[in-house]
Design an enzyme around this catalytic site. Structure first.
Site, PDB file in Angstrom:
ATOM      1  N   CYS A 136      60.811  42.797   1.950  1.00 57.82           N
ATOM      2  CA  CYS A 136      61.323  41.854   2.949  1.00 57.82           C
ATOM      3  C   CYS A 136      62.429  41.030   2.325  1.00 57.82           C
ATOM      4  O   CYS A 136      62.281  40.550   1.197  1.00 57.82           O
ATOM      5  CB  CYS A 136      60.188  40.949   3.422  1.00 57.82           C
ATOM      6  SG  CYS A 136      60.690  39.763   4.685  1.00 57.82           S
TER       7      CYS A 136
ATOM      8  N   HIS B   3      56.934  45.351  11.285  1.00 59.37           N
ATOM      9  CA  HIS B   3      57.291  44.342  10.280  1.00 59.37           C
ATOM     10  C   HIS B   3      58.132  43.227  10.922  1.00 59.37           C
ATOM     11  O   HIS B   3      57.841  42.032  10.738  1.00 59.37           O
ATOM     12  CB  HIS B   3      58.057  45.021   9.141  1.00 59.37           C
ATOM     13  CG  HIS B   3      58.553  44.093   8.089  1.00 59.37           C
ATOM     14  ND1 HIS B   3      58.102  44.131   6.795  1.00 59.37           N
ATOM     15  CD2 HIS B   3      59.471  43.084   8.141  1.00 59.37           C
ATOM     16  CE1 HIS B   3      58.717  43.179   6.101  1.00 59.37           C
ATOM     17  NE2 HIS B   3      59.557  42.534   6.886  1.00 59.37           N
ATOM     18  N   GLU B   4      59.155  43.626  11.680  1.00 51.05           N
ATOM     19  CA  GLU B   4      60.039  42.610  12.285  1.00 51.05           C
ATOM     20  C   GLU B   4      59.312  41.843  13.381  1.00 51.05           C
ATOM     21  O   GLU B   4      59.501  40.626  13.530  1.00 51.05           O
ATOM     22  CB  GLU B   4      61.315  43.261  12.826  1.00 51.05           C
ATOM     23  CG  GLU B   4      62.124  44.056  11.807  1.00 51.05           C
ATOM     24  CD  GLU B   4      62.446  43.300  10.532  1.00 51.05           C
ATOM     25  OE1 GLU B   4      62.441  42.055  10.539  1.00 51.05           O
ATOM     26  OE2 GLU B   4      62.672  43.961   9.501  1.00 51.05           O
TER      27      GLU B   4
ATOM     28  N   HIS C  48      57.424  38.961  12.150  1.00 53.46           N
ATOM     29  CA  HIS C  48      58.221  37.753  11.876  1.00 53.46           C
ATOM     30  C   HIS C  48      58.274  36.834  13.098  1.00 53.46           C
ATOM     31  O   HIS C  48      58.413  35.615  12.950  1.00 53.46           O
ATOM     32  CB  HIS C  48      59.652  38.131  11.479  1.00 53.46           C
ATOM     33  CG  HIS C  48      59.815  38.510  10.040  1.00 53.46           C
ATOM     34  ND1 HIS C  48      59.484  37.670   9.005  1.00 53.46           N
ATOM     35  CD2 HIS C  48      60.294  39.636   9.454  1.00 53.46           C
ATOM     36  CE1 HIS C  48      59.748  38.266   7.851  1.00 53.46           C
ATOM     37  NE2 HIS C  48      60.243  39.466   8.093  1.00 53.46           N
TER      38      HIS C  48
HETATM   39 ZN    ZN Z   1      60.796  40.845   6.677  1.00 55.27          ZN
END
Ligand code: ZN
Length: 174
Positions: A100, A142-143, A146
């Site tokens: 990341c 993953h995004e 966030h």
């Molecule tokens: Zn990330």
């Protein structure tokens, strides 16, 4: 405007729930998308989320491609996704490596769903759907995390699945 920076783990913005975008017409919204695209490319990222620039909005870009950070990533057309959601098509979890831009110097094995169906809005506010599998599905999850105030380390099952980035590059070269 100062040059934007990718904020790092420990900054409380990375732990916030990002806000939904309702105004697609504002110049600030379009500027934020352009900045996200530029920062992702500059940093050799394969995805980015608006909170990583300190802007807590539900905007992500997924853009799997081979880069210095991810030499083995498959190539896909970059997609800007606003207000994304997803459903799981295959409940099997598969572990693979992630890193990341907001967590420099480490990589970890992270369990993710291998097949998902995403719905989102494009940068004009049009609703779209997309099925994602394997690595692009991983990048999306993953995004998406966030936007929920999560980082990939929160998903790691065992601290032994975390390695220094220098060791990660040795592992994938072996
Ligand atoms: Zn990330």
């Amino acid at each position: 405007m100062n040059k934007p920076e990718i904020i790092q783990l420990g900054n409380p913005i990375l732990r916030e729930h990002a806000r939904r975008v309702d105004d697609f017409g504002g110049p600030e919204f379009q500027q934020l998308i352009t900045t996200l695209q530029n920062m992702m490319i500059e940093a050799n990222g394969i995805g980015i989320a608006a909170p990583q620039l300190g802007s807590s909005w539900q905007i992500i870009i997924i853009a799997s491609r081979p880069t210095a950070r991810y030499p083995n990533a498959p190539e896909m057309q970059p997609v800007v996704m606003v207000n994304p959601r997803f459903e799981v098509l295959d409940t099997n979890l598969h572990k693979d490596w992630e890193g990341c831009l907001s967590v420099p110097g480490v990589r970890a094995l992270v369990p993710r769903y291998q097949a998902i169906k995403v719905d989102y809005q494009d940068n004009q506010g049009q609703s779209l759907e997309m099925e994602l599998r394997d690595f692009p599905a991983r990048v999306f999850q993953h995004e998406f995390d966030h936007l929920q105030g999560l980082v990939y380390l929160d998903r790691v099952e065992n601290n032994r699945d975390i390695v220094a980035e220098s060791e990660f590059f040795k592992l994938i070269a072996a």
